[in-house]
Design a protein around this motif. Structure first.
Motif, PDB file in Angstrom:
ATOM      1  N   ARG A  68       0.850  -1.197   0.000  1.00 47.98           N
ATOM      2  CA  ARG A  68       0.000   0.000   0.000  1.00 47.98           C
ATOM      3  C   ARG A  68       0.882   1.241   0.000  1.00 47.98           C
ATOM      4  N   LEU A  69       0.507   2.171  -0.855  1.00 51.14           N
ATOM      5  CA  LEU A  69       1.146   3.482  -0.902  1.00 51.14           C
ATOM      6  C   LEU A  69       0.151   4.499  -0.368  1.00 51.14           C
ATOM      7  N   THR A  70       0.638   5.467   0.380  1.00 50.17           N
ATOM      8  CA  THR A  70      -0.232   6.497   0.927  1.00 50.17           C
ATOM      9  C   THR A  70       0.107   7.825   0.270  1.00 50.17           C
ATOM     10  N   LEU A  71      -0.908   8.448  -0.308  1.00 47.36           N
ATOM     11  CA  LEU A  71      -0.765   9.774  -0.906  1.00 47.36           C
ATOM     12  C   LEU A  71      -1.648  10.724  -0.113  1.00 47.36           C
ATOM     13  N   GLU A  72      -1.019  11.700   0.519  1.00 49.80           N
ATOM     14  CA  GLU A  72      -1.762  12.673   1.302  1.00 49.80           C
ATOM     15  C   GLU A  72      -1.853  13.973   0.508  1.00 49.80           C
ATOM     16  N   VAL A  73      -3.062  14.497   0.401  1.00 49.30           N
ATOM     17  CA  VAL A  73      -3.284  15.782  -0.253  1.00 49.30           C
ATOM     18  C   VAL A  73      -3.294  16.833   0.843  1.00 49.30           C
ATOM     19  N   LEU A  74      -2.357  17.770   0.741  1.00 49.69           N
ATOM     20  CA  LEU A  74      -2.217  18.816   1.755  1.00 49.69           C
ATOM     21  C   LEU A  74      -2.688  20.149   1.189  1.00 49.69           C
ATOM     22  N   ALA A  75      -2.722  21.142   2.014  1.00 49.26           N
ATOM     23  CA  ALA A  75      -3.150  22.475   1.576  1.00 49.26           C
ATOM     24  C   ALA A  75      -2.074  23.114   0.689  1.00 49.26           C
ATOM     25  N   GLY A  76      -2.491  23.952  -0.228  1.00 50.94           N
ATOM     26  CA  GLY A  76      -1.555  24.717  -1.047  1.00 50.94           C
ATOM     27  C   GLY A  76      -0.887  23.908  -2.142  1.00 50.94           C
ATOM     28  N   ASP A  77      -1.579  23.001  -2.764  1.00 49.81           N
ATOM     29  CA  ASP A  77      -1.038  22.169  -3.847  1.00 49.81           C
ATOM     30  C   ASP A  77       0.240  21.430  -3.455  1.00 49.81           C
ATOM     31  N   SER A  78       0.284  20.950  -2.262  1.00 49.19           N
ATOM     32  CA  SER A  78       1.411  20.115  -1.842  1.00 49.19           C
ATOM     33  C   SER A  78       0.882  18.730  -1.497  1.00 49.19           C
ATOM     34  N   TYR A  79       1.756  17.751  -1.665  1.00 46.51           N
ATOM     35  CA  TYR A  79       1.374  16.350  -1.496  1.00 46.51           C
ATOM     36  C   TYR A  79       2.451  15.642  -0.703  1.00 46.51           C
ATOM     37  N   ARG A  80       2.111  14.482  -0.169  1.00 44.71           N
ATOM     38  CA  ARG A  80       3.071  13.638   0.517  1.00 44.71           C
ATOM     39  C   ARG A  80       2.819  12.210   0.069  1.00 44.71           C
ATOM     40  N   LEU A  81       3.792  11.637  -0.652  1.00 41.94           N
ATOM     41  CA  LEU A  81       3.684  10.269  -1.156  1.00 41.94           C
ATOM     42  C   LEU A  81       4.654   9.401  -0.386  1.00 41.94           C
ATOM     43  N   ALA A  82       4.110   8.458   0.381  1.00 40.97           N
ATOM     44  CA  ALA A  82       4.903   7.529   1.206  1.00 40.97           C
ATOM     45  C   ALA A  82       5.859   8.291   2.107  1.00 40.97           C
ATOM     46  N   GLY A  83       5.391   9.408   2.668  1.00 45.66           N
ATOM     47  CA  GLY A  83       6.198  10.179   3.604  1.00 45.66           C
ATOM     48  C   GLY A  83       7.088  11.213   2.962  1.00 45.66           C
ATOM     49  N   GLN A  84       7.188  11.256   1.653  1.00 43.60           N
ATOM     50  CA  GLN A  84       8.059  12.200   0.956  1.00 43.60           C
ATOM     51  C   GLN A  84       7.214  13.378   0.451  1.00 43.60           C
ATOM     52  N   ALA A  85       7.612  14.593   0.800  1.00 49.03           N
ATOM     53  CA  ALA A  85       6.874  15.788   0.394  1.00 49.03           C
ATOM     54  C   ALA A  85       7.091  16.059  -1.096  1.00 49.03           C
ATOM     55  N   LEU A  86       6.004  16.400  -1.765  1.00 51.22           N
ATOM     56  CA  LEU A  86       6.046  16.666  -3.213  1.00 51.22           C
ATOM     57  C   LEU A  86       5.290  17.951  -3.517  1.00 51.22           C
ATOM     58  N   ARG A  87       5.753  18.636  -4.578  1.00 50.23           N
ATOM     59  CA  ARG A  87       4.997  19.758  -5.107  1.00 50.23           C
ATOM     60  C   ARG A  87       4.082  19.231  -6.205  1.00 50.23           C
ATOM     61  N   ARG A  88       3.260  20.131  -6.716  1.00 51.43           N
ATOM     62  CA  ARG A  88       2.274  19.744  -7.735  1.00 51.43           C
ATOM     63  C   ARG A  88       2.936  19.202  -8.992  1.00 51.43           C
ATOM     64  N   ASP A  89       4.030  19.796  -9.436  1.00 53.10           N
ATOM     65  CA  ASP A  89       4.697  19.341 -10.666  1.00 53.10           C
ATOM     66  C   ASP A  89       5.504  18.067 -10.454  1.00 53.10           C
ATOM     67  N   GLU A  90       5.795  17.701  -9.216  1.00 48.89           N
ATOM     68  CA  GLU A  90       6.546  16.475  -8.934  1.00 48.89           C
ATOM     69  C   GLU A  90       5.635  15.266  -8.717  1.00 48.89           C
ATOM     70  N   LEU A  91       4.333  15.489  -8.610  1.00 45.63           N
ATOM     71  CA  LEU A  91       3.412  14.404  -8.278  1.00 45.63           C
ATOM     72  C   LEU A  91       3.329  13.354  -9.375  1.00 45.63           C
ATOM     73  N   GLN A  92       3.115  13.764 -10.614  1.00 44.71           N
ATOM     74  CA  GLN A  92       2.941  12.804 -11.710  1.00 44.71           C
ATOM     75  C   GLN A  92       4.184  11.937 -11.931  1.00 44.71           C
ATOM     76  N   PRO A  93       5.422  12.519 -12.007  1.00 43.21           N
ATOM     77  CA  PRO A  93       6.596  11.647 -12.168  1.00 43.21           C
ATOM     78  C   PRO A  93       6.797  10.678 -10.994  1.00 43.21           C
ATOM     79  N   ALA A  94       6.463  11.124  -9.767  1.00 40.65           N
ATOM     80  CA  ALA A  94       6.635  10.237  -8.611  1.00 40.65           C
ATOM     81  C   ALA A  94       5.649   9.072  -8.673  1.00 40.65           C
TER      82      ALA A  94
END
Length: 139
Positions: A68-94
Motif C-alpha cells: 500500500r502506498l499512501t498519498l496525502e493531499v495537503l493544503a496549497g497544492d502540496s502532497y506527501r507520497l509515502a512520507g516524501q513531500a512533493l509539489r504539484r509538478d513532482e506528483l505525476q513523475p513520482a
C-alpha cells in the motif's frame, strides 16, 4: 285468557322451549384435538438434521497482500507520497515511478481538512494517468 308481554316470563308449559345460554365446547375440543395431532405429526419432520458440507479452509498459498502506498493531499497544492513531500509538478513523475516499480500496489489517497477539492482531483487524475489500477480513499 292470559296476556303475555315481551318482558314477562313465558307460561309454565313453554319453559322447556327456551334457548340454552351456554357455549357448546364439544366442537372446540374436536378442533383442538385435530390440531394437536397435526402438530404431533409435523414436528418430527421439521426437526430433522440437514446434511451440510461447509467449505473448509484450504492450505495457505503464501501470497502476500499487495503493498500500500499512501498519498496525502495537503493544503496549497502540496502532497506527501509515502512520507516524501512533493509539489504539484513532482506528483505525476513520482506516481509514474511508483507504478513502474510496484504495478500491483494499492494507492490510498487521504485529504487533510484544509486541502481544496482541486488538489484532490489532481491527485486522482495523476493516479489514473500513471497506470495505478487500485485506488482507495483513506478516511
Amino acid at each position: 285468557m292470559a296476556v303475555v308481554s315481551a318482558f314477562s316470563e313465558p307460561p309454565s308449559e313453554r319453559r322447556g322451549d327456551h334457548a340454552i345460554a351456554q357455549i357448546n365446547i364439544t366442537p372446540l375440543i374436536d378442533v383442538m384435538l385435530v390440531l394437536l395431532i397435526i402438530f404431533m405429526v409435523a414436528t418430527p419432520i421439521l426437526s430433522t438434521r440437514l446434511d451440510l458440507r461447509l467449505p473448509q479452509p484450504g492450505p495457505d498459498t503464501g501470497q502476500k497482500p499487495p503493498p500500500r502506498l499512501t498519498l496525502e493531499v495537503l493544503a496549497g497544492d502540496s502532497y506527501r507520497l509515502a512520507g516524501q513531500a512533493l509539489r504539484r509538478d513532482e506528483l505525476q513523475p513520482a506516481l509514474d515511478a511508483q507504478a513502474a516499480r510496484v504495478p500491483t500496489a494499492i494507492l490510498e489517497i487521504a485529504a487533510s481538512g484544509d486541502a481544496d477539492y482541486q488538489g484532490f482531483a489532481r491527485a486522482l487524475s495523476a493516479a489514473r494517468n500513471s497506470g495505478i489500477e487500485h485506488v482507495a480513499l483513506a478516511p
